[in-house]
Write a protein that holds these residues in place. Structure first.
Motif, PDB file in Angstrom:
ATOM      1  N   ASN A   5      60.659  14.743  50.499  1.00  7.84           N
ATOM      2  CA  ASN A   5      60.683  16.011  49.787  1.00  7.84           C
ATOM      3  C   ASN A   5      61.012  17.187  50.708  1.00  7.84           C
ATOM      4  O   ASN A   5      60.703  18.327  50.395  1.00  7.84           O
ATOM      5  CB  ASN A   5      59.333  16.266  49.117  1.00  7.84           C
ATOM      6  N   ALA A   6      61.599  16.910  51.873  1.00  8.04           N
ATOM      7  CA  ALA A   6      61.880  17.979  52.818  1.00  8.04           C
ATOM      8  C   ALA A   6      62.748  19.047  52.146  1.00  8.04           C
ATOM      9  O   ALA A   6      63.859  18.783  51.708  1.00  8.04           O
ATOM     10  CB  ALA A   6      62.580  17.411  54.053  1.00  8.04           C
ATOM     11  N   LYS A   7      62.182  20.254  52.077  1.00  6.88           N
ATOM     12  CA  LYS A   7      62.868  21.436  51.515  1.00  6.88           C
ATOM     13  C   LYS A   7      63.591  21.112  50.217  1.00  6.88           C
ATOM     14  O   LYS A   7      64.748  21.439  50.009  1.00  6.88           O
ATOM     15  CB  LYS A   7      63.841  21.980  52.564  1.00  6.88           C
ATOM     16  N   LYS A 182      52.896  25.846  48.068  1.00  5.86           N
ATOM     17  CA  LYS A 182      51.606  26.442  47.715  1.00  5.86           C
ATOM     18  C   LYS A 182      51.797  27.424  46.563  1.00  5.86           C
ATOM     19  O   LYS A 182      52.698  28.272  46.606  1.00  5.86           O
ATOM     20  CB  LYS A 182      51.038  27.165  48.930  1.00  5.86           C
ATOM     21  N   VAL A 183      50.973  27.306  45.550  1.00  2.00           N
ATOM     22  CA  VAL A 183      51.021  28.246  44.417  1.00  2.00           C
ATOM     23  C   VAL A 183      50.234  29.500  44.796  1.00  2.00           C
ATOM     24  O   VAL A 183      49.067  29.422  45.189  1.00  2.00           O
ATOM     25  CB  VAL A 183      50.471  27.611  43.133  1.00  2.00           C
ATOM     26  N   ILE A 184      50.894  30.649  44.662  1.00  7.23           N
ATOM     27  CA  ILE A 184      50.275  31.930  45.005  1.00  7.23           C
ATOM     28  C   ILE A 184      49.628  32.574  43.785  1.00  7.23           C
ATOM     29  O   ILE A 184      48.521  33.096  43.844  1.00  7.23           O
ATOM     30  CB  ILE A 184      51.334  32.915  45.574  1.00  7.23           C
ATOM     31  N   CYS A 198      55.271  30.751  43.851  1.00  3.17           N
ATOM     32  CA  CYS A 198      54.858  29.777  44.867  1.00  3.17           C
ATOM     33  C   CYS A 198      55.562  30.058  46.191  1.00  3.17           C
ATOM     34  O   CYS A 198      56.489  30.876  46.269  1.00  3.17           O
ATOM     35  CB  CYS A 198      55.125  28.361  44.385  1.00  3.17           C
ATOM     36  N   GLU A 199      55.095  29.372  47.219  1.00  2.00           N
ATOM     37  CA  GLU A 199      55.609  29.606  48.567  1.00  2.00           C
ATOM     38  C   GLU A 199      55.995  28.268  49.188  1.00  2.00           C
ATOM     39  O   GLU A 199      55.197  27.324  49.202  1.00  2.00           O
ATOM     40  CB  GLU A 199      54.527  30.288  49.410  1.00  2.00           C
ATOM     41  N   GLN A 200      57.224  28.217  49.681  1.00  2.00           N
ATOM     42  CA  GLN A 200      57.728  27.003  50.333  1.00  2.00           C
ATOM     43  C   GLN A 200      58.328  27.386  51.675  1.00  2.00           C
ATOM     44  O   GLN A 200      59.287  28.176  51.728  1.00  2.00           O
ATOM     45  CB  GLN A 200      58.791  26.333  49.447  1.00  2.00           C
ATOM     46  N   ALA A 201      57.754  26.857  52.738  1.00  2.00           N
ATOM     47  CA  ALA A 201      58.245  27.136  54.097  1.00  2.00           C
ATOM     48  C   ALA A 201      58.395  28.638  54.338  1.00  2.00           C
ATOM     49  O   ALA A 201      59.398  29.106  54.877  1.00  2.00           O
ATOM     50  CB  ALA A 201      59.578  26.420  54.333  1.00  2.00           C
ATOM     51  N   GLY A 202      57.403  29.416  53.884  1.00  2.00           N
ATOM     52  CA  GLY A 202      57.405  30.851  54.123  1.00  2.00           C
ATOM     53  C   GLY A 202      58.181  31.674  53.120  1.00  2.00           C
ATOM     54  O   GLY A 202      58.122  32.905  53.160  1.00  2.00           O
ATOM     55  N   GLU A 203      58.919  31.039  52.230  1.00  2.00           N
ATOM     56  CA  GLU A 203      59.689  31.780  51.218  1.00  2.00           C
ATOM     57  C   GLU A 203      58.973  31.761  49.882  1.00  2.00           C
ATOM     58  O   GLU A 203      58.430  30.733  49.487  1.00  2.00           O
ATOM     59  CB  GLU A 203      61.072  31.126  51.026  1.00  2.00           C
ATOM     60  N   ARG A 204      59.008  32.898  49.186  1.00  2.00           N
ATOM     61  CA  ARG A 204      58.397  32.983  47.858  1.00  2.00           C
ATOM     62  C   ARG A 204      59.440  32.719  46.785  1.00  2.00           C
ATOM     63  O   ARG A 204      60.564  33.223  46.858  1.00  2.00           O
ATOM     64  CB  ARG A 204      57.760  34.355  47.633  1.00  2.00           C
ATOM     65  N   VAL A 205      59.037  31.898  45.815  1.00  2.00           N
ATOM     66  CA  VAL A 205      59.927  31.518  44.715  1.00  2.00           C
ATOM     67  C   VAL A 205      59.140  31.658  43.408  1.00  2.00           C
ATOM     68  O   VAL A 205      57.953  31.351  43.366  1.00  2.00           O
ATOM     69  CB  VAL A 205      60.404  30.053  44.865  1.00  2.00           C
ATOM     70  N   THR A 206      59.812  32.111  42.357  1.00  2.00           N
ATOM     71  CA  THR A 206      59.180  32.202  41.033  1.00  2.00           C
ATOM     72  C   THR A 206      59.801  31.175  40.097  1.00  2.00           C
ATOM     73  O   THR A 206      61.021  31.059  40.011  1.00  2.00           O
ATOM     74  CB  THR A 206      59.350  33.611  40.441  1.00  2.00           C
ATOM     75  N   ILE A 207      58.929  30.422  39.414  1.00  2.00           N
ATOM     76  CA  ILE A 207      59.376  29.477  38.388  1.00  2.00           C
ATOM     77  C   ILE A 207      58.983  30.051  37.027  1.00  2.00           C
ATOM     78  O   ILE A 207      57.813  30.346  36.794  1.00  2.00           O
ATOM     79  CB  ILE A 207      58.725  28.087  38.550  1.00  2.00           C
TER      80      ILE A 207
END
Length: 822
Positions: A5-7, A182-184, A198-207
């Protein structure tokens, strides 16, 4: 992070986002994908199984405390057998059976009752003697064993591999599983879920999503609290040891010795010994937050804590004395205030779902729980009655961390504690109290707790100890209940029912709204009290309540204290374009139930109002003067006698109580507890929500057709009622009385019709006026008349013994209800 599941790209939209990659989250993802929800995303903050699942013991016990919980456990066992062929991942599932041994006569009664229950639920079970137990388990010291039961289709499994198999099955059916995310925050708008940050490898993403499932295990409380959702759970330390390989140790059944708080599992020639000690250690111990880095972590050893368990285990299994310890394990698991997990849609936010808090039975529960939640999400309603584990039973105050820390010290041990009837929690008590709590305490009240409310269950006599002595036989308050019961039947009794849930529904369209939700006719004159149910579209009972019209635009709904959050959620969920405001006013008023043939005489001493049948008929409410205060007197009853429920502003409650007590001194006014309320209501065959009537029970089959008015116009469930009128009843709720006055009925005893088990007792108590134990239970009756049902011979199986019972479709006490209209 798993290289698989890398990135991995996080999608911008999903139909559902599942938070947590333990066995629970993987099961929900698997079952949603099986239902065709291909755009499902599971986010795991670290790695799959890294919280609790990886160190679970993996015991598969099919028999649970009720039919539907057993149904879910059996589903899990069947699923884990099939998963290996479907996914190619070995689940370690072995149906090597389980055995529970009793070291006391009380435990023998309990396990024999469980065996009767297993037969009623069609679970393979056999009572065995100590010698048969020894033959099956040669290493067992049976010197003090009284009895045992054997369930041949129980077993054990590999928890981590089951989670991995479920995850693979979910992927095969289109779900996306991403680790290291991680879910923020859960985003909401107008009370509905709209997305997940959520946050993946320091980046924030919205679903963007309309459905979130909190499967975050021991992180579930804090995650939910960030969204204003109540998920009361707290982790505890859970201990087990694994021995070095023991020569000649072959496959054995899972062994449970609940009297010593222990379980034993043979695995690959080693023995695992685990504990559910009566006094557990909450973790983190001071209520701190769990470390962000927690992943496959163990907790520090505490051999002093485990040593008493190990000493008993060495006596029980002498070979352990010479076996080396390979692993001393301590890991955290989450527990809830009532030892039952959470499932369903949170009442605070539409689209916020929960599957968490498994109390150390997560592996056997998660297969079925994932299936049930996925069906619930897909259909908009649960597949069957799940009230035992419904998230809507949680009370808002229960998210308090000090309360949880204190309570879970007890709930861990409840799994193996004696499951005596009427057993009360000992920890985290006294949170919610009636204004007359201290008055009742001074008069001998022995309190129980429901939904945090302290309620007088019975009243001790002068010089009598004020605590329970638990037993499967008559407990130390049996005679107290008899005296209270007979006072209600022949004189006058007073109950404090302040714990009733009270909901005010008001506004221009309040009447129209309630008439759409309720099966009975709500549109009556001011002061009218209507007994009714709120139904689902299948005709099942969502709520059992009274509705009192206070004015043209205001109504008071009175519900059981335990169901208040559920009822509020049902009302809010079904409020459409009507202008109506729904308010919880539970704390505003106390409720005193003055019941018995002398109740009119007593209340007339305190009030100048007219309480005659002409001025104040049954089913009406009016404001009255009482003492120097005011109250609203509701002429209704849950005990089947003349009486009034007095709704008193909380600030005047103590005064009104004192006035009632003083006026009733020379009339023999008796203070009564909840045990007496229950024994009186069961003589009258009044139904109890959650036991006799649930969302799975059709209102007509429950015998409540008198409270349904199909001619009033449309309401939720009306079509199902009309269909049932056409097709006929499949079963009927029957009242039973044991002809032998000695045995007791509590709940879940097997109903035997003409020699065959056909169901279970839904609720039971002792009928002190009728002179025997009384129970209610459903009897299948497809194509049969009422006379056919009553023509059979009935027995009730109690701990393997069958006792003759009389059956009735009418209340055995006052069948024509003349006493309530005296």
């Amino acid at each position: 992070m798993n290289t698989l599941n890398a990135k991995k790209t996080i999608p911008a939209k999903a139909r559902a986002v599942i938070i947590g990659g333990g066995v629970s989250g993987c099961s929900v993802a698997y079952h949603l994908a099986k239902l065709g929800w291909t755009d499902v995303v599971l986010l795991e903050r670290k790695q799959l199984t890294s919280g609790t699942t990886w160190h679970a013991a993996g015991l598969i016990g099919q028999l649970r405390a009720s039919q539907n919980m057993t149904r879910l456990a059996k589903y899990s066992a069947d699923l884990y057998v099939k998963l290996e062929a479907e996914t190619g991942i070995g689940t370690g599932m072995k149906q090597n059976g389980s055995m529970t041994v009793a070291l006391t006569e009380e435990r023998k009664e309990e396990i024999y009752r469980q065996a009767s229950l297993a037969r009623a639920f069609n679970v393979d079970v056999r009572e065995i003697s100590p010698d048969e137990a020894k033959a099956m388990y040669p290493h067992l010291n049976i010197g003090d064993v009284k009895a045992a039961v054997h369930l041949p289709l129980d077993g054990q499994c590999d928890p981590a591999n089951i989670a991995m198999a479920l995850a693979k099955g979910a992927r095969q059916n289109g779900a996306t599983i991403i680790e290291g995310v991680k879910v923020i925050e859960v985003l909401t708008k107008d009370g509905k879920v709209t997305g997940v940050v959520c946050e993946q490898a320091g980046e924030r993403v919205t679903i963007e999503t309309e459905n979130v499932v909190n499967c975050a295990g021991m992180w579930g409380r804090d995650l939910a609290a960030r969204s204003g959702v109540t998920v009361p759970l707290h982790a505890c330390e859970h201990f087990y040891i694994v021995t070095e390989p023991i020569a000649g140790l072959k496959q054995l059944p899972v062994l449970r010795v609940p009297d010593e708080c222990t379980y034993y599992k043979e695995d690959a020639g080693k023995m695992l010994v685990g504990a559910f000690e009566l006094q557990a250690k909450p973790w983190p111990p001071k209520g701190e937050k769990i470390s962000e880095d927690f992943c496959f972590d163990q907790l520090p050893e505490d051999f002093d804590h485990f040593q008493p368990i190990l000493e008993m285990a060495i006596n029980r299994m002498p070979m352990l004395e010479t076996a080396g310890i390979h692993t001393f394990f301590n890991g955290p698991e989450s527990f809830t205030p009532d030892d039952r997990y959470y499932l369903g849609e949170a009442p605070e936010i539409k689209g916020y779902w929960v599957a968490a808090g498994y109390n150390s039975i997560g592996i056997v529960s998660s297969g079925g729980a994932g299936m049930a939640l996925a069906q619930w999400m897909n259909d908009g309603e649960p597949p069957f009655d799940l009230w035992e584990v419904d998230i809507r039973r949680a009370q808002p105050f229960q998210k308090n961390r000090l309360y949880l820390k204190n309570r879970v010290t007890e709930t861990l041990g409840l799994l193996y504690a004696d499951h005596f009837p009427y057993r009360q929690m000992a920890t985290a008590r006294g949170v919610r109290r009636s204004p007359i709590h201290e008055h009742l305490k001074a008069r001998g009240a022995v309190f129980g707790e429901v939904a945090g409310w302290e309620r007088a269950n019975w009243f001790a006599r002068e010089g009598q100890e004020r605590q329970y002595r638990y037993s499967w036989n008559r407990q130390n308050w049996f005679d107290n209940q008899h005296d209270e019961h007979m006072a209600v039947r022949t004189g006058v009794g007073l109950f404090d029912m302040t714990s009733f849930g009270k909901i005010r529904v008001e506004g221009r369209d309040a009447c129209r709204f309630l008439n759409r939700l309720c099966a009975n006719q709500i549109d009556g004159p001011n002061g009218r009290i209507v007994y009714t149910q709120m139904l689902n579209r299948k005709g099942g009972i969502e709520s059992d309540l009274t509705v009192t019209r206070l004015s043209e635009t205001a109504f008071l709904l009175v519900v059981p204290g335990a169901t208040l959050q559920r009822d509020l959620a049902w009302l809010r969920k079904n409020l459409g374009d009507e202008f109506a405001v729904i308010t919880d006013v539970t704390a505003a008023e106390s409720v005193f139930c003055l019941m018995g043939p002398k109740s009119r005489e007593l209340i007339q001493r305190l009030s100048p109002n007219d309480f005659s049948n002409e001025a104040h008929p049954f089913g009406t409410a009016q404001e009255i003067e009482i003492g120097m205060g005011l109250a609203r007197a509701h002429r209704v009853t849950y005990v089947g006698e003349l009486g009034w429920e007095l709704y008193v502003s909380s600030d005047q409650a103590a005064h009104v109580f004192e006035a009632l007590e003083e006026a009733g001194t020379d009339m023999g006014l008796t203070l009564c507890g909840l045990h007496t309320l229950d024994s009186c209501r069961i003589e009258k065959a009044f139904r109890h929500f959650g036991h006799d009537i649930t969302d799975e029970d059709h209102v007509l089959e429950a015998g409540l057709g008198f409270a349904v008015k199909t001619d009033k116009g449309d309401f939720i469930g009306r079509d199902a009622v009309l269909r049932k009128h056409e097709t006929g009843l499949d079963r009927r709720l029957v009242q039973f009385r044991l002809t032998d006055p000695q045995p007791l009925l509590f709940h879940n005893e097997a109903v035997v019709r003409d020699g065959k088990i056909v169901g279970t007792i839904t609720s039971g108590n002792y009928g002190h006026f009728l002179g025997g134990a009384i129970g209610l239970g459903y009897v299948p009756c497809r194509g049969e008349s009422a006379a056919d049902v009553l023509a059979s011979n009935y027995e009730i199986e109690i701990a393997g013994q069958r006792v003759k019972a009389e059956a009735s479709l009418l209340p055995m006490y006052d069948p024509k209800a003349t006493r309530v209209r005296m």
